[in-house]
Write an enzyme that holds these catalytic residues in place. Structure first.
Site, PDB file in Angstrom:
ATOM      1  N   ASP A 122      44.673  42.196  55.073  1.00  0.00           N
ATOM      2  CA  ASP A 122      46.104  41.950  54.362  1.00  0.00           C
ATOM      3  C   ASP A 122      45.705  41.681  52.984  1.00  0.00           C
ATOM      4  O   ASP A 122      46.322  40.407  52.486  1.00  0.00           O
ATOM      5  CB  ASP A 122      46.581  40.647  55.226  1.00  0.00           C
ATOM      6  CG  ASP A 122      46.419  41.026  56.802  1.00  0.00           C
ATOM      7  OD1 ASP A 122      46.775  42.171  57.210  1.00  0.00           O
ATOM      8  OD2 ASP A 122      46.290  39.861  57.457  1.00  0.00           O
TER       9      ASP A 122
ATOM     10  N   GLU B  40      55.770  46.060  59.875  1.00  0.00           N
ATOM     11  CA  GLU B  40      55.387  44.688  59.360  1.00  0.00           C
ATOM     12  C   GLU B  40      54.674  44.797  57.748  1.00  0.00           C
ATOM     13  O   GLU B  40      54.676  46.003  57.255  1.00  0.00           O
ATOM     14  CB  GLU B  40      54.326  44.078  60.133  1.00  0.00           C
ATOM     15  CG  GLU B  40      52.911  44.838  60.231  1.00  0.00           C
ATOM     16  CD  GLU B  40      52.055  44.203  61.419  1.00  0.00           C
ATOM     17  OE1 GLU B  40      52.504  43.420  62.020  1.00  0.00           O
ATOM     18  OE2 GLU B  40      50.835  44.258  61.309  1.00  0.00           O
TER      19      GLU B  40
END
Length: 320
Positions: A21, A203
């Site tokens: 991420d 997401e």
């Protein structure tokens, strides 16, 4: 320093090892900052460098650690660093120490000039609009913030449903760095087969603006080799809170490429290099078969990809 490549931006080699991420922010003074999820999911880290590639060997500083009990006590995920209204903010998701799946969005604030050495204050859970009865009531994560025409918008993933939950993307206009001004608007839900592998997921939103358009990428499916990136597009003058303003791509814009040994690319951010070239920062794996639960496998590595733009002004995501 968990890095192996200093200058590679071809998109098919790890840049910073075991940092999922990844988020890169370039400040107004040209300084680059890097943050990401660490494999232990127990802290928030920052690196800084005068150059983008220099982040790979930059000192990594822990600026906040999880609580031993209560909220923000487990699953510290996907931090992003933003500079809003003269202060630094980190948006991240966290579970409770006693319930690691009670994931909600939280905010840290730093009023000091230097976010690495400054003092960070916990602002608590992100606040929804007063009349919003739905946002942040369930599993919510992966928030990003972007500006358009002087307004700031907050985009995040939240799970809904009965039984097996579905992760959708939502958007709202912000009232302040810690509160939303409008009720949630559903941007996209997993419509297609490539968004429904292992789990039904949208997401990890990220935004890049160019030539009057806003491109919002997101990640889909489970966190293994099936993970991939989709994209939504709108005009910067459109009503961003009208779902009809956004066009969704039918197929992923970035996915696994076994010929290059790249698996599960996703959860990206955007920045620019020192020459002004647009760069996609994302994570991916180098193995197709993962032992155990992919979520707890540490081998998601941060990578850099120089974006191309086609004749229609759309981003082209190519590993090389």
């Amino acid at each position: 320093m968990n890095s192996i490549r200093k200058t590679e931006t071809s998109g098919n080699q790890p840049w910073i090892l075991q940092r999922a991420d990844p988020y890169v922010y370039r400040h107004t003074d040209g300084t680059y900052y890097f943050t990401a999820s660490v494999p232990a999911y127990d802290r928030i880290i920052l690196r800084r460098s005068r150059t983008l590639v220099g982040l790979a060997d930059a000192e990594e500083v822990t600026i906040w650690k999880k609580h031993e009990t209560g909220h923000m006590g487990n699953h510290i995920w996907a931090p992003e660093l933003h500079f809003l209204e003269g202060k630094w903010y980190i948006y991240f998701a966290a579970g409770d120490a006693e319930d690691k799946w009670a994931i909600r969005p939280y905010v840290l604030e730093c009023a000091d000039e230097d976010p690495v050495t400054g003092t960070w204050t916990e602002k608590g859970k992100m606040s929804c609009a007063d009349e919003d009865e739905f946002s942040f009531r369930s599993f919510s994560l992966d928030a990003t913030v972007f500006e358009n025409h002087g307004e700031h918008y907050y985009v995040w993933a939240e799970k809904v449903g009965v039984g097996k939950m579905i992760s959708n993307l939502y958007i709202a206009r912000m009232e302040s760095p810690c509160k939303l001004a409008t009720v949630q608007v559903l941007l996209t839900t997993p419509d297609y087969d490539w968004e429904r592998v292992d789990f039904w997921v949208a997401e990890g939103p990220a935004v890049i603006k160019r030539n009057g358009r806003i491109f919002l990428t997101y990640s889909a499916s489970g966190t293994g080799a099936c993970y991939c990136m989709g994209m939504l597009t709108t005009d910067e003058n459109a009503d961003l809170l009208d779902p009809a303003s956004w066009k969704k791509e039918r197929y992923p814009v970035l996915k696994s490429d076994p010929s290059l040994g790249i698996y599960g690319p996703g959860h990206n951010s955007f920045t620019v290099d020192e020459e002004g070239n647009d760069i996609c920062v994302y994570h991916a794996r180098q193995e197709s078969v993962i032992e155990g639960d992919p979520l707890y496998n540490p081998n998601r590595h941060a990578m850099l990809m120089k974006l191309k733009w086609d004749e229609n002004g759309r981003p082209v995501f190519r590993y090389r």
